[in-house]
Design a protein around this motif. Structure first.
Motif, short mmCIF file in Angstrom:
data_model
loop_
_atom_site.label_atom_id
_atom_site.label_comp_id
_atom_site.label_asym_id
_atom_site.label_seq_id
_atom_site.Cartn_x
_atom_site.Cartn_y
_atom_site.Cartn_z
N SER A 101 -20.79 1.68 11.45
CA SER A 101 -20.58 2.57 10.32
C SER A 101 -19.74 1.90 9.23
N PRO A 102 -20.24 1.83 7.99
CA PRO A 102 -19.46 1.22 6.91
C PRO A 102 -18.17 1.98 6.60
N SER A 103 -18.12 3.26 6.96
CA SER A 103 -16.92 4.05 6.66
C SER A 103 -15.72 3.62 7.48
N VAL A 104 -15.95 2.92 8.60
CA VAL A 104 -14.84 2.46 9.42
C VAL A 104 -14.83 0.94 9.60
N ALA A 105 -15.55 0.23 8.76
CA ALA A 105 -15.66 -1.22 8.88
C ALA A 105 -14.31 -1.92 8.75
N ARG A 106 -13.41 -1.34 8.00
CA ARG A 106 -12.08 -1.95 7.82
C ARG A 106 -11.01 -1.30 8.70
N LEU A 107 -11.42 -0.47 9.66
CA LEU A 107 -10.50 0.30 10.49
C LEU A 107 -10.32 -0.32 11.87
N GLY A 108 -9.08 -0.29 12.35
CA GLY A 108 -8.80 -0.82 13.68
C GLY A 108 -7.54 -0.22 14.26
N THR A 109 -7.27 -0.56 15.51
CA THR A 109 -6.06 -0.08 16.17
C THR A 109 -4.95 -1.10 15.99
N VAL A 110 -3.72 -0.61 16.04
CA VAL A 110 -2.53 -1.45 15.87
C VAL A 110 -1.79 -1.51 17.20
N ASP A 111 -1.36 -2.71 17.56
CA ASP A 111 -0.52 -2.90 18.74
C ASP A 111 0.90 -2.52 18.35
N LEU A 112 1.35 -1.36 18.81
CA LEU A 112 2.68 -0.86 18.43
C LEU A 112 3.81 -1.64 19.11
N ASP A 113 3.47 -2.53 20.04
CA ASP A 113 4.48 -3.41 20.64
C ASP A 113 4.67 -4.69 19.84
N ALA A 114 3.80 -4.93 18.88
CA ALA A 114 3.92 -6.11 18.02
C ALA A 114 5.01 -5.86 16.98
N PRO A 115 5.61 -6.91 16.45
CA PRO A 115 6.60 -6.71 15.38
C PRO A 115 5.90 -6.25 14.10
N PRO A 116 6.37 -5.18 13.48
CA PRO A 116 5.73 -4.66 12.27
C PRO A 116 5.64 -5.68 11.14
N GLU A 117 6.55 -6.64 11.12
CA GLU A 117 6.57 -7.63 10.05
C GLU A 117 5.26 -8.41 9.96
N ILE A 118 4.57 -8.61 11.09
CA ILE A 118 3.34 -9.40 11.04
C ILE A 118 2.20 -8.64 10.37
N LEU A 119 2.34 -7.32 10.25
CA LEU A 119 1.29 -6.52 9.60
C LEU A 119 1.67 -6.10 8.17
N LYS A 120 2.92 -6.25 7.82
CA LYS A 120 3.36 -5.87 6.48
C LYS A 120 2.60 -6.72 5.46
N GLY A 121 1.96 -6.07 4.52
CA GLY A 121 1.16 -6.76 3.52
C GLY A 121 -0.26 -7.05 3.99
N GLU A 122 -0.54 -6.83 5.28
CA GLU A 122 -1.87 -7.10 5.83
C GLU A 122 -2.71 -5.83 5.97
N ILE A 123 -2.03 -4.67 6.02
CA ILE A 123 -2.76 -3.42 6.18
C ILE A 123 -2.59 -2.56 4.93
N ALA A 124 -3.60 -1.75 4.64
CA ALA A 124 -3.56 -0.90 3.45
C ALA A 124 -3.07 0.50 3.78
N GLN A 125 -3.45 1.01 4.95
CA GLN A 125 -3.08 2.37 5.35
C GLN A 125 -2.87 2.38 6.86
N MET A 126 -2.03 3.33 7.33
CA MET A 126 -1.77 3.42 8.76
C MET A 126 -1.35 4.84 9.13
N ARG A 127 -1.80 5.29 10.30
CA ARG A 127 -1.38 6.58 10.88
C ARG A 127 -1.10 6.36 12.35
N ILE A 128 -0.13 7.12 12.86
CA ILE A 128 0.21 7.05 14.28
C ILE A 128 -0.08 8.40 14.91
N PHE A 129 -0.74 8.37 16.07
CA PHE A 129 -1.17 9.57 16.78
C PHE A 129 -0.48 9.64 18.14
#
Length: 192
Positions: A101-129
């Motif tokens: 589906s093109p609507s989720v082509a840029r969507l993925g899961t985030v490893d919440l055990d990873a340091p957030p600094e490695i994703l800063k500037g790399e992701i456009a939007q994020m939600r936690i469930f």
């Protein structure tokens, strides 16, 4: 309406689904395997718990509202994060959803055990469930056949909707034919 259950599709609760976990919910399908079952998260249930209270290191990366979302009734003491990347890149700590589906082509899961600094500037939007929604093999298909869910295609803005409370009506309103009229159903269908 979508033809079959697929990653990136939406399950929209019918007005008659009165299970409090799913009443008027919109669920994004994250995994589907006919033998293994289906996993998704409810997109339109923001909680009253701020991300700062539970996962403060991720607060600056979360797309508003900056609260945990109730992803579903399974493992509510665990967290799952979804993030969109602005390009086709796959940054460390992020795993693309396997969907056509093109609507989720840029969507993925985030490893919440990873340091957030490695994703800063790399992701456009994020939600936690908190928690997720899950069905065993054949269970979701049975619920759809019984009329508990509409299966529809998602659009790019659904996952990070600025007004999650109106998502159920908006998703239904954009459907073709009679399904669009379901968006006008009152909160109590017996009053219709």
């Amino acid at each position: 309406m979508a033809e079959a259950i697929h990653v990136g599709g939406l399950l929209v609760a019918t007005p008659l689904l009165d299970d409090p976990n799913f009443r008027r919910s919109v669920v994004l399908i994250l995994e589907h395997d006919r033998d293994g079952g289906t996993l998704g998260v409810v997109l339109n249930r923001p909680s009253q718990i701020s991300v700062t209270q539970v996962l403060p290191v991720w607060d600056s990366l979360v797309t508003g509202p900056p609260v945990l979302f109730e992803g579903g009734p399974v493992q509510t003491d665990s967290a799952l994060a979804l993030a969109a990347v602005p390009s086709g890149q796959e940054p460390l700590g992020w795993r693309r959803l396997h969907a056509a589906s093109p609507s989720v082509a840029r969507l993925g899961t985030v490893d919440l055990d990873a340091p957030p600094e490695i994703l800063k500037g790399e992701i456009a939007q994020m939600r936690i469930f908190a928690g997720y929604s899950g069905w065993t093999s054949g269970q979701l298909e049975s619920e759809i056949a019984e009329g508990a869910w509409y299966l529809v295609d998602s659009e790019i803005g659904d996952t990070f909707a600025a007004d999650p409370a109106s998502l159920w009506r908006r998703v239904l309103r954009r459907q073709r034919g009679e399904l669009a009229f379901v968006a006008t159903c009152p909160d109590d269908p017996t009053m219709n």
